[in-house]
Enzyme design. Structure first.
Site, PDB file in Angstrom:
ATOM      1  N   HIS A 149       0.833  -1.209   0.000  1.00  0.00           N
ATOM      2  CA  HIS A 149       0.000   0.000   0.000  1.00  0.00           C
ATOM      3  C   HIS A 149       0.863   1.252   0.000  1.00  0.00           C
ATOM      4  O   HIS A 149       2.077   1.213   0.245  1.00  0.00           O
ATOM      5  CB  HIS A 149      -0.944   0.009   1.205  1.00  0.00           C
TER       6      HIS A 149
ATOM      7  N   CYS B 136       2.705  -4.954   6.716  1.00  0.00           N
ATOM      8  CA  CYS B 136       2.475  -4.645   5.316  1.00  0.00           C
ATOM      9  C   CYS B 136       3.702  -4.021   4.676  1.00  0.00           C
ATOM     10  O   CYS B 136       4.648  -3.624   5.339  1.00  0.00           O
ATOM     11  CB  CYS B 136       1.275  -3.714   5.174  1.00  0.00           C
TER      12      CYS B 136
END
Length: 248
Positions: free
Chosen positions: A188, A204
């Site tokens: 992301h 992440c």
């Protein structure tokens, strides 16, 4: 080798990856340039080639206009660039080199597009092969209950945080699945571009917003992703010594 079921269950049961953030902090400019990307004084803009200034320039046509990244606060080896890269994986594979903080998109001719990334601390516990099940532009972010319990001020986001520059998922998110199961890991964007090259989130892979948009536009749903967990001092296939260097 697929992401191990044990690793998946341990990561998922611990904190549900804390929604890709161990602690939500609204992105704001951090004080001081020198300590964010470099030791000593930050280089001047005159030393940064204009193609990089354009690459990471403002994106006013986005749903939420993205400001330019201050490249004086990003180590130049993490600028987006094509590098030599030999891999047994087919063209179009995403390879995350966790210890060295790089994400490669394999290309024809023994090359790859290389991006700098930030890796979550929990991200060091998993590796193997999975796929990008789907992608989202300006995604919503929903903190899990465990995170809200630790940070009661997030109660207002129990049903999700609206997209925007303050959203921890940034301008784009790519959702990583093992078979039909959501691993809870994401690639992301982030407005906190000065954190690229560090371990900052809960698992992440974060990228500069301009970079995650570029990657998003290059890969389709179903793209294979391989996460490498080689020791940090192990040789890295292709291009590891091909870093861009600012002229003196």
């Amino acid at each position: 080798m697929l992401l191990s079921r044990r690793r998946f269950l341990v990561a998922a049961s611990a904190t549900l990856l804390a929604g890709c953030n161990t602690r939500y902090v609204q992105p704001v400019p951090s004080p001081g340039l020198a300590r964010d990307g470099y030791e000593g004084a930050a280089p001047s803009y005159s030393h940064i080639p204009p193609e990089y200034l354009q690459m990471y320039g403002p994106m006013p046509n986005e749903q939420f206009p993205i400001p330019a990244a201050d490249l004086r606060r990003v180590k130049p080896q993490y600028f987006r660039q094509i590098v030599p890269y030999q891999s047994p994986e087919p063209t179009g594979t995403i390879i995350v080199d966790t210890p060295n903080r790089y994400l490669y998109l394999t290309m024809e001719g023994g090359q790859a597009m290389r991006y700098g990334v930030g890796i979550g601390r929990a991200g060091f516990t998993w590796g193997g092969s999975a796929r990008i099940a789907y992608k989202r532009e300006w995604p919503r972010w929903t903190p899990p209950a465990e995170m809200i319990a630790r940070q009661p001020e997030l109660e207002e986001f129990r049903n999700g945080m609206a997209p925007g520059l303050a959203n921890p998922l940034g301008a784009r998110a790519l959702y990583i699945f093992e078979g039909g199961r959501d691993t809870l890991y994401r690639i992301h964007g982030t407005a906190e571009y000065w954190t690229i090259g560090t371990a900052v989130s809960s698992g992440c892979v974060r990228m500069i917003n301009q970079d995650v948009i570029d990657l998003y536009n290059r890969v389709p749903n179903g793209t294979k992703i391989v996460v490498l967990q080689a020791p940090a001092n192990a040789p890295v296939a292709g291009g590891a010594q091909q870093d861009f260097a600012l002229p003196s």
